[in-house]
Design an enzyme around this catalytic site. Structure first.
Site, PDB file in Angstrom:
ATOM      1  N   PRO A   2       0.635  -1.198   0.042  1.00 25.53           N
ATOM      2  CA  PRO A   2       0.106   0.012  -0.010  1.00 25.53           C
ATOM      3  C   PRO A   2       0.757   1.079   0.120  1.00 25.53           C
ATOM      4  O   PRO A   2       1.762   1.431   0.706  1.00 25.53           O
ATOM      5  CB  PRO A   2      -0.756   0.087   1.369  1.00 25.53           C
ATOM      6  CG  PRO A   2      -0.777  -1.571   1.712  1.00 25.53           C
ATOM      7  CD  PRO A   2       0.605  -2.183   1.265  1.00 25.53           C
ATOM      8  N   GLU A   3       0.663   2.077  -1.078  1.00 24.21           N
ATOM      9  CA  GLU A   3       1.172   3.380  -0.985  1.00 24.21           C
ATOM     10  C   GLU A   3       0.144   4.614  -1.179  1.00 24.21           C
ATOM     11  O   GLU A   3      -0.974   4.122  -1.112  1.00 24.21           O
ATOM     12  CB  GLU A   3       2.343   3.461  -2.009  1.00 24.21           C
ATOM     13  CG  GLU A   3       3.444   2.341  -1.837  1.00 24.21           C
ATOM     14  CD  GLU A   3       4.604   2.594  -2.486  1.00 24.21           C
ATOM     15  OE1 GLU A   3       4.725   3.999  -3.001  1.00 24.21           O
ATOM     16  OE2 GLU A   3       5.492   1.829  -2.640  1.00 24.21           O
ATOM     17  N   LYS A  51      -0.961   8.013   3.654  1.00 30.97           N
ATOM     18  CA  LYS A  51      -1.257   6.629   3.770  1.00 30.97           C
ATOM     19  C   LYS A  51      -2.014   6.350   4.783  1.00 30.97           C
ATOM     20  O   LYS A  51      -2.401   5.199   5.069  1.00 30.97           O
ATOM     21  CB  LYS A  51       0.111   5.950   4.122  1.00 30.97           C
ATOM     22  CG  LYS A  51       0.954   5.844   2.968  1.00 30.97           C
ATOM     23  CD  LYS A  51       2.451   5.045   3.309  1.00 30.97           C
ATOM     24  CE  LYS A  51       3.596   5.451   2.326  1.00 30.97           C
ATOM     25  NZ  LYS A  51       4.503   4.407   2.628  1.00 30.97           N
ATOM     26  N   ASN A 165       7.844   2.491  -0.507  1.00 34.47           N
ATOM     27  CA  ASN A 165       9.306   2.077  -0.885  1.00 34.47           C
ATOM     28  C   ASN A 165       9.246   1.799  -2.455  1.00 34.47           C
ATOM     29  O   ASN A 165      10.239   2.191  -3.172  1.00 34.47           O
ATOM     30  CB  ASN A 165       9.610   0.946  -0.608  1.00 34.47           C
ATOM     31  CG  ASN A 165      11.138   0.446  -0.351  1.00 34.47           C
ATOM     32  OD1 ASN A 165      11.829   1.335  -0.125  1.00 34.47           O
ATOM     33  ND2 ASN A 165      11.292  -0.947  -0.751  1.00 34.47           N
ATOM     34  N   ARG A 250      14.754  -1.276   3.934  1.00 34.76           N
ATOM     35  CA  ARG A 250      13.746  -1.662   3.166  1.00 34.76           C
ATOM     36  C   ARG A 250      14.590  -1.986   1.888  1.00 34.76           C
ATOM     37  O   ARG A 250      15.525  -1.258   1.479  1.00 34.76           O
ATOM     38  CB  ARG A 250      12.847  -0.040   2.980  1.00 34.76           C
ATOM     39  CG  ARG A 250      12.064  -0.081   4.029  1.00 34.76           C
ATOM     40  CD  ARG A 250      11.423   1.372   3.430  1.00 34.76           C
ATOM     41  NE  ARG A 250      10.721   1.976   4.751  1.00 34.76           N
ATOM     42  CZ  ARG A 250       9.300   1.644   4.958  1.00 34.76           C
ATOM     43  NH1 ARG A 250       8.690   0.979   4.056  1.00 34.76           N
ATOM     44  NH2 ARG A 250       8.738   2.111   5.791  1.00 34.76           N
TER      45      ARG A 250
END
Length: 266
Positions: A2-3, A51, A165, A250
């Site tokens: 999810p972004e 977000k 990311n 990440r």
């Protein structure tokens, strides 16, 4: 993953299904709110903020949720089989006469007064997909710490809200800089176009079922998840390494030829 675009799509789906309808079922499976009952109240709107998701409910209440890595909201019609995960992963159920929204694996779920929303999202920078978008403020936020690596600055939601990311890696590629380049060393012309480029990429994907940054049908992403396959631009092997500020690492992807600058391999 999810972004900002995923959250925007989720908010639109929840708003279309719930807004203007009275809740006939309310089940908050979080100990702090287990006794809260929202039945009989009308859902007013569902708004994305970076977000974060803000579900505003009659009576001055807001249900604040965040998907983080693997949370999700699913919407089901009456009689439809729920398929978002096992029952023990359900954190909230909001039902109307026509639809039921189910939140799975939500790491953040809190019920607060609508007047207190700033306590949950007031720290966020300008929202790339929101009405508060301000490119000048976003750029000023990003450049406030010129020694900070570009990738880390992009992920900091206090600078601008909505980049995760995947978009971090893709934007660094489009800017022709490694994610480890100090943002103050980014050429001035690239820095100047960074906010507009970030907004353009997220806006282009907010209505798409599959995220695409390349404009190609055969390859959706330039570098994210592509190591060690060849770069779409120069055919050099895409590389991968972890990047983080110490609190969380990440997986980060870049092309060593198209993206000059510091990296863990140099």
């Amino acid at each position: 993953m999810p972004e900002g675009d995923t959250v925007w799509q989720t908010a639109r789906r929840l708003h279309t299904s719930l807004a203007g309808h009275v809740l006939t079922r309310s089940d908050l499976r979080v100990p702090k709110y287990a006794t809260a009952d929202l039945t009989g109240r009308t859902v007013l709107d569902v708004t994305p903020r970076g977000k974060h998701l803000l579900t505003r409910i009659e009576g001055g209440l807001t249900l604040h949720s965040h998907l983080r890595m693997d949370g999700s909201w699913k919407v089901y019609a009456p009689g439809e089989r729920w398929s978002g995960g096992p029952g023990h992963q359900i954190r909230v159920i909001l039902g109307t006469a026509d639809r039921t929204a189910v939140g799975y694996r939500l790491p953040v779920l809190e019920l607060l007064r609508t007047t207190d929303e700033e306590r949950a999202v007031g720290h966020l920078g300008p929202d790339l997909l929101g009405p508060d978008w301000d490119p000048d403020k976003a750029l000023a936020n990003l450049l406030r710490d010129p020694a900070r690596p570009l990738g880390e600055a992009l992920l900091d939601q206090r600078n601008l809200a909505g980049i995760g990311n995947i978009y971090k890696c893709e934007l660094c590629f489009l800017l022709r800089a490694t994610p480890w380049l100090p943002i103050g060393d980014l050429p001035a012309e690239h820095a100047a176009r960074l906010p507009a480029l970030a907004r353009k990429v997220l806006e282009a994907n907010r209505d798409r079922p599959v995220r695409n940054t390349t404009g190609r049908r055969d390859q959706n992403l330039y570098v994210y998840g592509r190591a060690p396959r060849p770069c779409l631009r120069c055919r050099t092997s895409v590389r991968a390494a972890n990047q983080g500020d110490g609190s969380r690492e990440r997986p980060t992807y870049w092309c060593p030829t198209c993206q000059p600058g510091p990296s863990p391999h140099r």
